[in-house]
Design an enzyme around this catalytic site. Structure first.
Site, short mmCIF file in Angstrom:
data_model
loop_
_atom_site.label_atom_id
_atom_site.label_comp_id
_atom_site.label_asym_id
_atom_site.label_seq_id
_atom_site.Cartn_x
_atom_site.Cartn_y
_atom_site.Cartn_z
CG ASP A 61 9.55 -32.28 -63.09
OD1 ASP A 61 8.52 -32.05 -63.78
OD2 ASP A 61 10.43 -32.60 -63.38
CG ASN A 103 20.26 -35.91 -65.23
OD1 ASN A 103 21.31 -35.86 -65.66
ND2 ASN A 103 19.67 -34.73 -65.09
CG HIS A 104 16.91 -35.43 -62.03
ND1 HIS A 104 17.15 -35.03 -63.16
CD2 HIS A 104 15.80 -35.60 -61.69
CE1 HIS A 104 16.08 -35.26 -64.07
NE2 HIS A 104 15.02 -35.52 -62.99
CD GLN A 169 13.55 -32.27 -61.19
OE1 GLN A 169 13.95 -31.51 -61.96
NE2 GLN A 169 12.59 -33.09 -61.68
CG ASP A 171 22.10 -33.25 -62.69
OD1 ASP A 171 21.09 -32.66 -62.71
OD2 ASP A 171 22.44 -33.70 -64.00
NE ARG A 199 10.46 -40.29 -71.81
CZ ARG A 199 10.77 -39.32 -70.92
NH1 ARG A 199 11.28 -39.36 -69.78
NH2 ARG A 199 10.69 -37.97 -71.39
CG ASP A 201 13.84 -38.03 -67.66
OD1 ASP A 201 12.98 -37.59 -68.36
OD2 ASP A 201 14.07 -37.35 -66.86
CD GLU A 243 13.27 -36.45 -72.56
OE1 GLU A 243 12.66 -35.25 -72.60
OE2 GLU A 243 13.88 -36.90 -71.42
CG HIS A 309 5.34 -35.90 -70.33
ND1 HIS A 309 5.92 -36.49 -71.37
CD2 HIS A 309 6.25 -35.47 -69.42
CE1 HIS A 309 7.11 -36.78 -71.09
NE2 HIS A 309 7.50 -36.02 -69.54
CG ASP A 310 8.10 -33.01 -71.08
OD1 ASP A 310 7.82 -32.79 -69.93
OD2 ASP A 310 8.93 -33.85 -71.40
C1 GLC Z 1 12.36 -35.06 -69.16
C2 GLC Z 1 10.72 -35.17 -68.73
C3 GLC Z 1 10.18 -34.00 -68.25
C4 GLC Z 1 11.02 -33.91 -66.84
C5 GLC Z 1 12.60 -33.62 -66.90
C6 GLC Z 1 13.20 -33.75 -65.88
O1 GLC Z 1 12.47 -33.81 -69.88
O2 GLC Z 1 10.11 -35.55 -70.19
O3 GLC Z 1 8.75 -34.26 -67.85
O4 GLC Z 1 10.63 -32.76 -66.02
O5 GLC Z 1 13.01 -34.82 -67.80
O6 GLC Z 1 13.11 -35.06 -65.22
#
Ligand code: GLC
Ligand code: CA
Length: 553
Positions: A61, A103-104, A169, A171, A199, A201, A243, A309-310
């Site tokens: 990812d 997060n993961h 991924q 958690d 930043r 995530d 984010e 980037h998303d």
């Molecule tokens: C956030 C990132 C994204 C990623 C996701 C999982 O949303 O911006 O690119 O795939 O987290 O980590």
């Protein structure tokens, strides 16, 4: 002093090491390549870089699946190269923010490998398990259409594990104090290596309750304060840029009522309204979104962006509004993603129309907050829709007309460089644009300079004016006896309007920050302005010489 808060008025530039510049010719961007481009970034005028994930990762990812938080992925260089880079950035007055993806982890992370192998592993409780497949396993996927479930059975563990994102991924169980301590340790590590913050995530998911019984996850906001305190104790001016795509009423929970949680958050609310405004030439929903997000602690700040980037997530617009944006900017199914967004870059969305591109960036730079620019935007780079999912907007930086746009000397770049057509490297590249005074690149440099000369935008009180045309957005910023007015015409036609609504009783002179021209009210007190289609202007209110007028405090 409150002016010391650097992030209130920074220009952030986001890039991926992997696709920026390859120095050793293996086809993959690296820290040495980035290092060589630092003068380019300094010249552009940015004063903070946000690096997308570069830690060791299987790369399924794009690095958002970390398998070692304390290392640089060997494809990009070494920790030594990283420190050279942060040092080089510092020498040029550029701060470095890095992605913090906690997060993961990757499923290849040794913690997960250990956890799944043994129910008694000390890492077992670092993840989130269930004996049975929870009833809501097919809900809450972040990547609908691609991701099928949020709980997957692991044969080795003989249990299901929770994954908010892809199944590779898992958690982290962020409620576990050991996991929380590790997150702090990761932050502390990179702070020592020269970064100014993170930043962060997927923040709402990081702090959400997790577990098989959880149906409506409650956020554990205290965690944000823990992160914040740790950062400030270790390095006083370091920050977290969160984010968090949340509704306005929740903003204060993320910033903290006393400004004791996240320093910055991306303004997704304004982002979506901004695209709707560009698509419909109706500024009113954008004005409303700005209004709804004005209130926040004085030390907090928004991160403003157009594309990242998303995918461009339009999930919070009404169905009608969303369809309008799709129709204008992503009519083909191949341009859309995850049932809610558009995966293209901005320049192709606007068909390369320079007037509309300038309008869009001028808005991003002059709405309340700190602008976050994406690499390649300064030269109006395009996308490659033949690449899967979000990769279409992650192609290598286009430096020159050399093979592969000068990104690499290797014949197999990590992702193909866009070639041919209006957005191909042959036409769209840094080298050509540097020499052309009218290029997008030189325009962007001027915009950045203008933004730096208008600190009112980052610091001031913002008022939304109503000049009586639905397609015109006019904002006034007041800060310590200085005032700036920014006016944008979203209409595809010229408009005339009266701006006296934004000015004091006596009428004030407006000085155009770009061309120095000035205008005044007529004898009747009206301040009439004529704007071409898609025109934008930034004014300083008052005195003849705006630089003199701007009092230093
Ligand atoms: C956030 C990132 C994204 C990623 C996701 C999982 O949303 O911006 O690119 O795939 O987290 O980590
Ligand atoms: Ca390389």
């Amino acid at each position: 002093m409150i002016n010391d808060l650097w992030y209130k008025n920074a220009i952030v530039y986001c890039l991926s090491v992997e696709t920026f510049m390859d120095a050793n010719g293996d086809g993959i961007g690296d820290f040495q390549g980035l290092q060589r481009r630092l003068d380019y970034l300094a010249g552009l005028g940015v004063n903070a870089i946000w690096l997308m994930p570069f830690q060791t990762s299987p790369g399924r990812d794009d690095g958002y699946d970390v398998s070692d938080y304390y290392n640089v992925d060997p494809r990009y260089g070494t920790l030594g190269d990283f420190v050279e880079f942060t040092h080089g950035a510092k020498q040029r007055g550029i701060r470095v923010l890095i992605d913090l993806v906690v997060n993961h982890t990757s499923n290849e992370h040794p913690w997960f490998q250990d956890a799944r192998s043994d129910p008694n592993s000390r890492y077992r409780d670092w993840y989130v398990w269930s004996d049975k497949k929870p009833a809501n396993a097919d809900e809450g996927m972040v990547f609908p259409g691609v991701q099928k479930t949020t709980w997957t059975r692991d044969e080795k563990a003989k249990q299901y594990y929770f994954h908010r994102f892809y199944d590779f991924q898992p958690d982290l169980n962020t409620a576990n104090p050991h996991v929380q301590a590790e997150i702090l340790k990761i932050m502390g590590f990179w702070l020592q290596l020269g970064v100014s913050g993170f930043r962060m995530d997927a923040v709402p998911f990081v702090i959400a309750e997790k577990g098989p019984e959880v149906t409506k996850p409650k956020e554990q906001f205290d965690m944000l304060r823990t992160f914040r305190e740790f950062l400030q104790w270790r390095l006083g001016d370091s920050i977290i840029l969160a984010e968090a795509n949340v509704v306005p009423k929740d903003n204060v929970k993320y910033f903290g009522a006393d400004g004791d949680r996240m320093q910055m958050m991306f303004n997704f609310h304004v982002n979506q309204a901004l695209f709707y405004a560009l698509a419909s030439s109706d500024a009113r929903p954008l004005a409303k979104a700005v209004e709804e997000t004005l209130e926040h602690p004085q030390t907090a700040q928004w991160g403003l962006f157009l594309r990242n980037h998303d995918e461009l997530d339009l999930g919070r617009l009404s169905e009608k509004q969303r369809q309008k944006v799709f129709q204008e900017f992503g009519p083909d199914k191949s341009m859309q993603l995850y049932d809610r967004g558009i995966r293209r870059r901005l320049a192709p969305m606007l068909q390369g129309d320079r007037r509309r591109l300038e309008l869009a960036y001028s808005l991003m730079f002059s709405l309340p907050g700190t602008p976050v620019l994406r690499y390649g935007d300064e030269i109006a780079m395009g996308d490659d829709l033949s690449l899967p999912e979000r990769n279409c907007a992650r192609t290598p930086m286009q430096w020159s007309t050399e093979p592969h746009g000068g990104f690499t000397k290797n014949d197999k770049p990590v992702l193909p460089v866009i070639s041919g057509g209006a957005f191909g490297f042959q036409h769209t590249n840094v080298a050509d644009q540097r020499r052309d005074p009218n290029s997008m690149l030189n325009w962007m440099e001027r915009l950045i300079r203008m933004r730096k000369e208008a600190p009112e935008i980052g610091w001031g009180d913002c008022k939304i004016l109503n000049p009586g045309n639905n397609g015109v957005l006019a904002l006034r910023y007041d800060w310590r006896d200085n005032s700036v007015l920014v006016v944008h015409n979203l209409n595809a036609t010229p408009v005339e309007f009266d701006l006296s609504v934004g000015l004091g009783d006596k009428g004030e002179t407006l000085i155009d920050l770009a061309d120095g021209g000035n205008s005044e009210a007529d004898e009747t007190g009206k301040h009439r302005l004529l704007f071409e289609a898609y025109a934008y202007r930034w004014y300083r209110v008052g005195g003849l010489d705006y630089l003199l007028k701007r009092k230093e405090v």
